[in-house]
Write a protein that holds these residues in place. Structure first.
Motif, mmCIF file in Angstrom:
data_model
loop_
_atom_site.group_PDB
_atom_site.id
_atom_site.type_symbol
_atom_site.label_atom_id
_atom_site.label_comp_id
_atom_site.label_asym_id
_atom_site.label_seq_id
_atom_site.Cartn_x
_atom_site.Cartn_y
_atom_site.Cartn_z
ATOM 1 N N ALA A 1 0.860 -1.185 0.000
ATOM 2 C CA ALA A 1 0.000 0.000 0.000
ATOM 3 C C ALA A 1 0.892 1.229 0.000
ATOM 4 O O ALA A 1 1.802 1.344 0.837
ATOM 5 C CB ALA A 1 -0.915 0.006 1.224
ATOM 6 N N GLY A 2 0.642 2.155 -0.909
ATOM 7 C CA GLY A 2 1.504 3.322 -1.060
ATOM 8 C C GLY A 2 1.180 4.460 -0.123
ATOM 9 O O GLY A 2 1.581 5.607 -0.381
ATOM 10 N N VAL B 1 0.042 -6.929 4.676
ATOM 11 C CA VAL B 1 0.022 -5.566 4.147
ATOM 12 C C VAL B 1 1.334 -4.885 4.515
ATOM 13 O O VAL B 1 1.752 -4.899 5.674
ATOM 14 C CB VAL B 1 -1.164 -4.756 4.685
ATOM 15 N N GLU B 2 1.971 -4.302 3.528
ATOM 16 C CA GLU B 2 3.241 -3.604 3.718
ATOM 17 C C GLU B 2 3.057 -2.162 3.240
ATOM 18 O O GLU B 2 2.804 -1.924 2.066
ATOM 19 C CB GLU B 2 4.341 -4.304 2.920
ATOM 20 N N ASN B 3 3.185 -1.216 4.143
ATOM 21 C CA ASN B 3 3.014 0.199 3.806
ATOM 22 C C ASN B 3 4.317 0.774 3.260
ATOM 23 O O ASN B 3 5.356 0.693 3.911
ATOM 24 C CB ASN B 3 2.576 0.991 5.029
ATOM 25 N N ARG B 4 4.228 1.358 2.051
ATOM 26 C CA ARG B 4 5.381 2.018 1.441
ATOM 27 C C ARG B 4 4.965 3.398 0.938
ATOM 28 O O ARG B 4 4.840 3.633 -0.260
ATOM 29 C CB ARG B 4 5.946 1.184 0.284
ATOM 30 N N PRO B 5 4.718 4.332 1.862
ATOM 31 C CA PRO B 5 4.309 5.664 1.434
ATOM 32 C C PRO B 5 5.459 6.416 0.780
ATOM 33 O O PRO B 5 6.634 6.115 1.024
ATOM 34 C CB PRO B 5 3.878 6.325 2.745
ATOM 35 N N GLY B 6 5.100 7.392 -0.040
ATOM 36 C CA GLY B 6 6.114 8.230 -0.666
ATOM 37 C C GLY B 6 5.917 8.358 -2.153
ATOM 38 O O GLY B 6 5.369 7.466 -2.802
ATOM 39 N N ALA B 7 6.337 9.507 -2.694
ATOM 40 C CA ALA B 7 6.262 9.797 -4.132
ATOM 41 C C ALA B 7 4.854 9.604 -4.672
ATOM 42 O O ALA B 7 4.655 9.039 -5.747
ATOM 43 C CB ALA B 7 7.264 8.928 -4.893
ATOM 44 N N GLY B 8 3.873 10.082 -3.923
ATOM 45 C CA GLY B 8 2.495 9.973 -4.392
ATOM 46 C C GLY B 8 2.039 8.546 -4.584
ATOM 47 O O GLY B 8 1.301 8.246 -5.534
ATOM 48 N N ALA B 9 2.445 7.649 -3.695
ATOM 49 C CA ALA B 9 2.129 6.215 -3.744
ATOM 50 C C ALA B 9 2.921 5.481 -4.814
ATOM 51 O O ALA B 9 2.694 4.293 -5.049
ATOM 52 C CB ALA B 9 0.633 5.966 -3.938
ATOM 53 N N ASN B 10 3.880 6.156 -5.433
ATOM 54 C CA ASN B 10 4.611 5.541 -6.541
ATOM 55 C C ASN B 10 5.672 4.553 -6.082
ATOM 56 O O ASN B 10 6.045 3.651 -6.837
ATOM 57 C CB ASN B 10 5.254 6.627 -7.410
ATOM 58 N N LEU B 11 6.183 4.690 -4.859
ATOM 59 C CA LEU B 11 7.197 3.754 -4.377
ATOM 60 C C LEU B 11 6.647 2.332 -4.321
ATOM 61 O O LEU B 11 7.332 1.371 -4.675
ATOM 62 C CB LEU B 11 7.711 4.188 -3.001
#
Length: 329
Positions: free
Chosen positions: A41-42, A70-80
């Motif tokens: 999830a971005g 579920v693995e949260n990877r926020p950043g770059a507008g969910a692009n990561l």
């Protein structure tokens, strides 16, 4: 972009929407994972994308015989998160919890992957309506009055957003462009401070997805519900008119969405097994009720229908970004 045929407009998803409601019990899948699945999830924990991802993962695990983490990877507008899935092995073990941002990012930034070939659509999980809200201190109380004010006072109608490229940014820009008026964008670092600015009367308007706090603020008169950006009213907001009632339907339908992607090139039996598990998961009564309690409409489309919808989103929002001269921060 490699997709040759695109379905225009906002109704492409209807070909598969709601099909899960009539589905029989999930049959034994032809493919079963031999290790836990990661659902990326971005966005940070606690938001709508994260919440839907976790409810989905919890229900999918027993159907596939493996945990879905579920693995949260926020950043770059969910692009990561999208980049990580696009670079993963095409084995169905790394999935993307796709969202509205993934349809906008191709127009806002240079991607390191092709969104139409490096991501394999599995299913659109849901649609999320958009509310047009205003401060009670704003000098208008309807869509028609807001547009009249904008015409009489170019650039003086302000709207808050949770950031560049979000629904709260693009929905008012689309409205302004189609109505031939000009609004002034006041960006904030997230939806919560943007909402607080409107509640305080510092900014006139905010476009947001329904939330329990929003509903309470509308009912208490702390916010005005000017419209829901679709062709019918919401059951949870019966006094808020649909944008179509202002004679501005069709192109002004604006909804966020959630959907699941695998890595492009994932074998068809794996996509079919994942599709079966996801659609069965969102049909499960408890999971369905918990998601729908968030004013989210479940879809459960076929992979091809979701692929066509995703392609149409990329084209649609690229046009809005170009027309409004929007650039990524």
């Amino acid at each position: 972009m490699s997709r040759a045929t695109l379905i225009p407009g906002r109704r492409a998803w209807l070909a598969g929407a709601g099909a899960f409601l009539a589905m029989p019990a999930l049959a034994q899948p032809a493919w079963r994972p031999d290790q836990p699945i990661r659902l990326l999830a971005g966005f940070a924990p606690g938001g709508a994308v994260d919440t839907v991802a976790r409810l989905l993962a919890q229900a999918m695990g027993p159907l596939l015989g493996q945990q879905v983490l579920v693995e949260n990877r926020p950043g770059a507008g969910a692009n990561l998160a999208a980049e990580a899935v696009a670079r993963s092995a095409p084995n169905g073990l790394t999935l993307l919890m796709g969202a509205f941002a993934h349809g906008v990012n191709p127009a806002l930034m240079r991607l390191s992957y092709d969104p139409l070939s490096d991501l394999a659509p599995i299913t659109q999980v849901s649609m999320v309506p958009t509310l047009m809200l205003s401060s009670p201190q704003a000098p208008f109380a309807s869509v028609a009055e807001a547009l009249a004010y904008a015409r009489a006072h170019p650039g003086r109608l302000t709207y808050a957003s949770g950031g560049v490229g979000t629904t709260s940014h693009l929905a008012p820009e689309m409205l302004a462009h189609l109505a031939g008026v000009r609004f002034t964008h006041v960006p904030y670092r997230g939806g919560s401070p943007a909402m607080q600015a409107v509640l305080a009367g510092d900014v006139m308007m905010f476009f947001d997805n329904p939330q329990p706090a929003t509903r309470g603020a509308v009912e208490e008169g702390k916010l005005r519900g000017l419209a829901v950006m679709q062709d019918r009213r919401l059951a949870d907001y019966p006094a808020v008119p649909a944008i179509a009632e202002a004679g501005l339907g069709g192109e002004l339908t604006v909804q966020s969405w959630h959907g699941v992607f695998a890595r492009g090139g994932t074998p068809a039996p794996v996509i079919a097994a994942l599709h079966g598990a996801i659609t069965a998961a969102i049909a499960e009564p408890t999971t369905r009720a918990r998601i729908e309690a968030l004013s989210i409409t479940l879809v459960g489309s076929a992979p091809s229908a979701f692929g066509d919808f995703y392609a149409s989103e990329i084209i649609r929002w690229a046009g809005v970004v170009r027309a409004a001269g929007i650039r990524a921060e």
